[in-house]
Design an enzyme around this catalytic site. Structure first.
Site, mmCIF file in Angstrom:
data_model
loop_
_atom_site.group_PDB
_atom_site.id
_atom_site.type_symbol
_atom_site.label_atom_id
_atom_site.label_comp_id
_atom_site.label_asym_id
_atom_site.label_seq_id
_atom_site.Cartn_x
_atom_site.Cartn_y
_atom_site.Cartn_z
ATOM 1 N N GLN A 71 0.893 -1.365 0.040
ATOM 2 C CA GLN A 71 -0.102 -0.034 -0.047
ATOM 3 C C GLN A 71 0.924 1.139 -0.136
ATOM 4 O OE1 GLN A 71 -3.910 0.343 1.576
ATOM 5 N NE2 GLN A 71 -3.058 1.271 3.480
ATOM 6 N N ASN A 100 -3.178 4.512 -2.390
ATOM 7 C CA ASN A 100 -3.933 5.350 -1.793
ATOM 8 C C ASN A 100 -3.858 6.944 -2.039
ATOM 9 O OD1 ASN A 100 -5.451 3.539 -0.128
ATOM 10 N ND2 ASN A 100 -4.187 3.888 1.528
ATOM 11 N N ASN A 129 -8.751 7.226 1.013
ATOM 12 C CA ASN A 129 -7.485 6.921 1.686
ATOM 13 C C ASN A 129 -7.753 6.263 2.927
ATOM 14 O OD1 ASN A 129 -5.049 6.669 2.485
ATOM 15 N ND2 ASN A 129 -4.675 8.918 3.033
ATOM 16 N N ARG A 134 -5.498 -2.141 2.171
ATOM 17 C CA ARG A 134 -4.649 -3.240 1.606
ATOM 18 C C ARG A 134 -5.220 -4.610 2.087
ATOM 19 N NH1 ARG A 134 0.602 -2.477 5.662
ATOM 20 N NH2 ARG A 134 -0.397 -2.383 7.728
ATOM 21 N N ASP A 150 5.103 -2.460 4.056
ATOM 22 C CA ASP A 150 5.087 -1.202 3.968
ATOM 23 C C ASP A 150 5.864 -0.495 2.952
ATOM 24 O OD1 ASP A 150 4.781 -0.844 7.771
ATOM 25 O OD2 ASP A 150 3.273 -1.296 6.062
ATOM 26 N N ASP A 151 5.508 0.622 2.555
ATOM 27 C CA ASP A 151 6.011 1.206 1.174
ATOM 28 C C ASP A 151 7.327 2.100 1.711
ATOM 29 O OD1 ASP A 151 4.015 4.469 0.819
ATOM 30 O OD2 ASP A 151 4.745 3.293 2.404
ATOM 31 N N ASP A 244 -4.702 -1.706 11.941
ATOM 32 C CA ASP A 244 -5.384 -3.034 10.708
ATOM 33 C C ASP A 244 -4.337 -4.316 11.077
ATOM 34 O OD1 ASP A 244 -3.340 -2.580 7.891
ATOM 35 O OD2 ASP A 244 -2.965 -1.555 9.786
ATOM 36 N N ASP A 245 -3.086 -3.977 11.277
ATOM 37 C CA ASP A 245 -2.080 -5.179 11.609
ATOM 38 C C ASP A 245 -2.658 -5.943 13.050
ATOM 39 O OD1 ASP A 245 0.734 -2.963 12.328
ATOM 40 O OD2 ASP A 245 -1.297 -2.758 13.006
ATOM 41 N N ARG A 293 -2.629 2.537 19.681
ATOM 42 C CA ARG A 293 -2.341 1.061 19.589
ATOM 43 C C ARG A 293 -2.861 0.391 20.794
ATOM 44 N NH1 ARG A 293 -0.631 -0.275 14.788
ATOM 45 N NH2 ARG A 293 0.965 -1.762 15.012
#
Lengths: 331, 331
Positions: A71, A100, A129, A134, A150-151, A244-245, A293
């Protein structure tokens, strides 16, 4: 000639006739069978995943390869740099770039003009976005294994090839390079963190209860499963643009009843954030990132009505790599 | 009193009588049942292994603990030194000392005079000095797990506690601290060795195909299985006074169809050979030791009619032990 001779033998004519007839029938059947065998089509269906390594044709078999899902937001320079590296990773089947950058054109023209490329790269244009973009069940996904990156993260090909082989031995786990943990407190409120948090207290050493999906392999089936999460999970991820992770680790732990992840210690992993020209730094720099988190962990425990995450202290490295000294005993 | 009253009610005497009779029968039966239940013995058979951790009574539950089997020859000073260390290892159930000092008295008197000891220690007197004596299916063995140690090897309690937890996750494998491998050569003849041999050539890094049982955990069921090996295997081990560990790896690999061992990288493992007063040094100092082991590999391939050993490059370490730096990324 013997044929006629037999026919004329008296007293055994009936038996001989039967024998002759049977022989003829058998011979005819064999000829027919032979003809049919020759006519059978060659069993070579390209859609069936081969079980063993086939000579390299257009693409790797879906069982022996993985799909990279990356993503990207506001760091196209890093993306392209990383794509040059990742497109050549062994056992890679295809790359799916989750775009995104809403309203911005994908660099398709430039990409094609710089072809040919080792594997197909698909740009999935998004309308909003969202961090969880992903985690869609992309129709282009053909392999059992997904590598999510990750990008801004560069992991060496050696590390990825090894981690992929480890995933193949632990296909129901998230096999990756970034371990994290939760701890519980006397109040019952959970906290999220890493080595800086106290150990959970199961013997000596530390434990981890999550492996982050920003640098990990996992089974594509979990993307399917993710589509069936409670609305509250999507709302949480959208509200925080984060977690999300953590949600994926809850999903996997709940599914397996075991620790969600297997940590593979990377030899060479780098964060290229500093190298971007966009001036954009990742979400984890926000002041509230870690607190968010911890907040997510507690919300997910509510949604799941319990804490499914389990601890592990297994750390896997590659035997004899980069050099054999990594396993020599002081014996 | 109501009883007599009911008896005298006219017109319902028959039905009442039946009801009364039934009630009496039921009451009597209940009383008898109650009496029998009170007479039942308390179900507390010490021979049944408990399934979960019971409060520490005399011994650890057979599922959560292991038996140390240590064979000894001509190094009683080292043996006693090591026993002081190993008898206190967490999760240890019992120690079985395989006494290969033929004709020599076991140090039982001295052992008892220095009691009490944390766990029972049994000295099994042997009649012949055989390497494979330690691979008997000892009746004293109650646990599912065996820890086998050479009588000159010191492994730290931390390493053992961790490796035991790893074995519990891989119970069909030999989980230990000393990896070895075989390689094949163009002639088809196999060679045995360690890191000094060429890599088997499956990707980069090294591979191992055996984990030596002189410092490893394995399932006690394999000792049962070992009693059913072909005579040729026993003959080979007796002829060489070597290779019992290679034979075990063949057995396990054949049984599972997978790599026989899982290598756990020890933090603190030491060879105490030099410390003995006996002047006796281990078998592995013999000039022909390694050649013998290559010889054994080839003989076992003949006996097994094939090569069952498989390669692995998984190296397991304990996350965050001795300190958290062992998993910090350079990110």
């Amino acid at each position: 000639m013997r044929y006629f001779h037999f026919c004329k033998l008296p007293g055994r004519v009936m038996g001989i006739r039967l024998l002759r007839f049977t022989s003829v029938v058998i011979i005819v059947l064999l000829l027919v069978a032979g003809a049919l065998t020759a006519l059978l089509p060659n069993i070579k269906d390209d859609k069936m995943p081969s079980l063993r390594r086939e000579p390299k044709s257009q693409s790797q078999s879906a069982l022996d390869s993985f799909t990279l899902i990356m993503q990207t937001y506001n760091r196209t320079d890093l993306l392209l740099k990383l794509l040059n590296h990742y497109q050549a990773i062994p056992y890679l089947h295809k790359v799916i770039v989750v775009w995104n950058n809403i309203g911005e054109k994908i660099p398709e023209e430039m990409w094609n003009s710089l072809g040919p490329h080792p594997v197909p790269v698909v740009f999935k244009v998004q309308t909003v976005n969202r961090m969880r973009n992903r985690l869609q069940n992309f129709p282009e996904l053909e392999t059992k294994a997904v590598l999510m990156m990750d990008d801004d993260t560069l992991v060496s090909a050696h590390d990825l090839a090894f981690a992929f082989s480890v995933w193949q031995q632990f296909p129901e786990h998230i096999v990756g390079f970034v371990p994290r943990k939760h701890i519980s407190t006397p109040s019952g409120v959970y906290s999220y963190g890493s080595f800086e948090l106290q150990n959970p207290g199961f013997g000596n050493g530390d434990q981890y209860s999550m492996v982050l999906i920003g640098a990990a392999f996992f089974h594509s089936g979990y993307l399917e499963d993710f589509q069936r999460q409670p609305e509250a999970v999507y709302a949480l991820i959208d509200e925080t643009q984060n977690c999300d992770d953590i949600a994926m680790n809850f999903l996997v732990a709940k599914h397996t009843g075991k620790p969600s992840g297997v940590f593979v210690k990377p030899v060479d992993i780098r964060n290229l954030e500093k190298d971007t020209n966009s001036g954009y730094s990742g979400m984890w720099h926000r002041a509230e990132h870690l607190l968010q988190r911890s907040y997510c962990v507690n919300k997910l425990v509510n949604i799941y009505d319990g804490m499914p995450l389990k601890y592990s202290n297994i750390m896997i490295s590659q035997f004899g790599f980069p050099n054999y000294a990594n396993h020599k005993n002081k014996m």
